[in-house]
Design an enzyme around this catalytic site. Structure first.
Site, PDB file in Angstrom:
ATOM      1  N   GLU A  45     -11.045 -31.151  30.781  1.00 43.10           N
ATOM      2  CA  GLU A  45     -11.238 -32.347  29.960  1.00 43.10           C
ATOM      3  C   GLU A  45     -11.213 -33.574  30.851  1.00 43.10           C
ATOM      4  O   GLU A  45     -10.225 -33.837  31.528  1.00 43.10           O
ATOM      5  CB  GLU A  45     -10.135 -32.466  28.916  1.00 43.10           C
ATOM      6  CG  GLU A  45     -10.424 -31.643  27.695  1.00 43.10           C
ATOM      7  CD  GLU A  45      -9.252 -30.774  27.373  1.00 43.10           C
ATOM      8  OE1 GLU A  45      -8.138 -31.291  27.288  1.00 43.10           O
ATOM      9  OE2 GLU A  45      -9.445 -29.552  27.258  1.00 43.10           O
ATOM     10  N   ASP A  56      -1.685 -41.351  23.369  1.00 41.79           N
ATOM     11  CA  ASP A  56      -1.154 -40.894  24.642  1.00 41.79           C
ATOM     12  C   ASP A  56       0.198 -41.498  24.958  1.00 41.79           C
ATOM     13  O   ASP A  56       0.503 -42.618  24.571  1.00 41.79           O
ATOM     14  CB  ASP A  56      -2.139 -41.234  25.755  1.00 41.79           C
ATOM     15  CG  ASP A  56      -3.356 -40.332  25.703  1.00 41.79           C
ATOM     16  OD1 ASP A  56      -3.166 -39.112  25.810  1.00 41.79           O
ATOM     17  OD2 ASP A  56      -4.473 -40.843  25.510  1.00 41.79           O
TER      18      ASP A  56
END
Lengths: 253, 393
Positions: A45, A56
């Protein structure tokens, strides 16, 4: 057939690695991808950095901030990746937030991904219903698999809907958290992994968030098809730059 | 044209809920319950009673005689500055804490820029005995020390946002992350008319008390419910949303939005989102926001911390795009001058946010018979240091 589907058909547990493009240095992208494949990683990714990455934790956010300071942009990433398929065969997924893609133009973005040989996208802030109503057709036109997240709080009914709309794998977030937040898995996670496994979904599941070492990788892949490592690999890059990527991969499995 | 949110959470092209799946259950719980909760008689009773006895509503609609003479029109000030905690923010935090209680939440999180929303949240949490955590940019914590002290005194924990630009947008990111990590017991009190649906609508409804009161107060004073213009400053846009709400579908009422131009719209140091922004996604909604060509969210600037936000609520983007309102932008200098003018003409020291709305007279000429209602969204106590520095007082 999309490379993601081919990879998922292999008779083994998949190790997928996330890194932020433009980190630690602007031009590390291709070396990191090539080294990861060379050392046996099954899927990658590539993080398209964003100024405000809500889903995140601090590790990935800091790497994104650095990548942007290094000058990473959508155009530069596409430029760096333009010949990637001459040397790399494993599935490549771009993971990023929706706004930069919107500004690039969704259709142009998807077309560019197809041209380069990107196999799929993970867009944490594009909800499944918006995708289904407005973007699915475009993504599919360019052969892109869009991957959705589920969490321990996602209802069975919604998981079934996501399973329906998905055509690659389901990204199973290990716990109620942002990336990198947990270091071990307890009974709660184990029960969640088993609950999802029992749903017998058409798409295989790959576990992410909180996978950092051999122990968590093994636990997560007991029922799931594979696992994704992000923050732990970013930490490795912080300490080693692009050296010793093989050692990191070996420490996982 | 319709200015109510539709069932999918959009105002025209703007709004929606662009949130990570981790937030879906929280937002969905709110989306499916907020209207029912707000319509319960017991909720309304408690909300109205607190607004009256605790906040001090209705806030006066004050005819500003000397300001009117100066600008040769009829100016009324809606005195949100007289609310408990000193600004309109508390209307929303009272509403949301009551929603949180009914949802069984025992932990509250909030983001704050200047600290006004943080103080308003800490206040209602103290009132209800609920744990309160306020995220605030590390830079803002240094700039707004008195409000940090207020929050602490009220029993809240102030957590510094150390990521990104260390200001309001990063505090918002941190609050959202907290919510992701605490999905069951926590309610997130967003302070402006932004965020994923249903927040913009919920906040707007709680703030709509402002225009509801303007209607009957103006009827008492002028014999009519509808002014010729309503004027409000816009950062995220909650006081503006509340000031406009009951007039949006009444074409005889002119809607005026005043944004912060900072050092000039094209100076590179500005927060004039409608002028500088493009459609995109910020903090869970599709709206106008300031960003680079590459879609990275940029850091705005205004002397007023409350207007220093790179986006604007989706309702306001819709008002802008449909040309329902006139949008102006006012520089730091013009806002400060307007703040000084109000202080010396009316004996009211306004918040610098509100001073932007008061600077409308530089850009817009009203007729002598026009009735112009300006939302005086907050009082200037919190800004005294900035006024002192600026005017060398």
């Amino acid at each position: 057939m999309n490379r993601i589907n081919t990879a998922l058909e292999q008779d083994k547990k998949l190790l997928s690695i996330y890194f932020t493009a433009g980190y630690p240095s602007l031009n590390d992208t291709t070396k990191i991808i090539q080294d990861l494949e060379h050392h046996g990683v099954d899927m990658i990714e590539i993080g398209l950095p964003f100024s405000d990455p809500l889903a995140d934790g601090p590790t990935i956010q800091e790497s994104s901030t650095t990548a942007l300071k290094n000058g990473m942009t959508t155009n530069i990433l596409f430029e760096q990746l333009k010949d990637i398929r001459k040397s790399v065969n494993i599935p490549l997924i771009i993971m990023g937030y929706f706004n930069p893609m919107m500004q690039y133009g969704i259709e142009v973005f998807c077309a560019k991904c197809q041209e380069i040989g990107i196999d799929g996208l993970i867009i944490p802030d594009l909800p499944v219903n918006e995708y289904h109503e407005h973007y699915q057709e475009t993504f599919e036109k360019y052969g892109l698999i869009n991957v959705f997240l589920i969490t321990p709080q996602t209802s069975d009914e919604r998981i079934r809907f996501i399973d329906d709309v998905s055509n690659g794998f389901i990204y199973m977030v290990s716990s109620a958290s942002t990336t990198g937040a947990k270091s071990t898995f307890g009974d709660t996670q184990q029960q969640y992994f088993e609950r999802i496994s029992a749903l017998d979904l058409k798409n295989p599941q790959i576990v992410g968030f909180g996978i950092s070492n051999n122990e968590t990788f093994t636990q997560a892949t007991k029922t799931a098809k594979g696992a994704i490592i992000g923050s732990a690999f970013i930490k490795h890059l912080t300490h080693n730059r692009t050296d010793n990527i093989g050692d990191f991969v070996k420490s996982i499995r | 044209m319709n200015y109510q949110v539709n069932e999918k959470g959009y105002y025209g092209d703007f709004g929606g809920a662009y949130i990570p799946e981790m937030l879906y259950p929280n937002v969905e719980e709110l989306r499916t319950t907020y209207l029912d909760i707000m319509n319960e008689p017991s909720f309304k009773k408690e909300f109205d009673q607190l607004l009256r006895d605790y906040v001090g509503r209705p806030s006066p609609l004050y005819f500003a005689k000397r300001l009117s003479e100066k600008h040769n029109t009829k100016v009324y000030l809606k005195r949100e500055d007289l609310n408990h905690t000193g600004a309109h923010k508390v209307n929303n935090t009272i509403g949301q804490i009551l929603v949180a209680k009914r949802l069984g939440k025992n932990r509250i999180i909030a983001e704050t820029g200047a600290g006004q929303h943080g103080v308003a949240t800490a206040t209602v949490c103290a009132l209800m005995g609920i744990k309160c955590i306020v995220y605030m940019g590390e830079i803002d914590i240094k700039r707004q020390a008195p409000n940090v002290a207020r929050m602490k005194m009220l029993g809240a924990e102030v957590r510094p946002a150390k990521s990104g630009s260390k200001t309001l947008k990063d505090a918002t990111n941190e609050a959202i992350r907290d919510w992701i990590n605490n999905p069951v017991d926590t309610h997130y009190i967003i302070g402006s008319a932004i965020g994923p649906h249903p927040y913009p609508d919920m906040v707007t409804r709680f703030q709509s008390i402002i225009s509801e009161e303007i209607k009957w107060q103006l009827k008492e004073k002028e014999g009519r419910e509808h002014p010729d213009y309503v004027v409000a400053c816009i950062g995220g846009g909650s006081n503006a949303a509340g000031t406009y709400y009951h007039f949006l579908e009444e074409p005889s009422v002119g809607i005026i939005a005043v944004e912060a131009a900072g050092k000039g719209v094209h100076s590179g140091e500005s927060a004039a989102t409608s002028q500088l922004g493009k459609e995109g996604i910020i903090h869970g909604c599709k709206t106008l926001l300031m960003q680079t060509q590459d879609g990275q969210i940029t850091e705005p600037y205004s002397i007023s911390a409350g207007l220093d936000y790179p986006g604007v609520g989706p309702l306001h983007s819709h008002i802008y795009k449909t040309a329902r309102g006139e949008f102006y932008s006012v520089t730091d200098d013009d806002a400060m001058a307007a703040g000084l003018e109000l202080s010396q003409l009316e004996g009211i020291i306004p918040a610098i946010e509100s001073s932007h709305a008061l600077a409308i007279f530089n850009d817009k000429k009203f007729r002598p018979e026009d009735i112009v209602v300006i939302s005086l969204s907050g009082r200037g106590d919190k800004d005294l240091d900035t006024y002192i520095d600026y005017f060398k007082l």
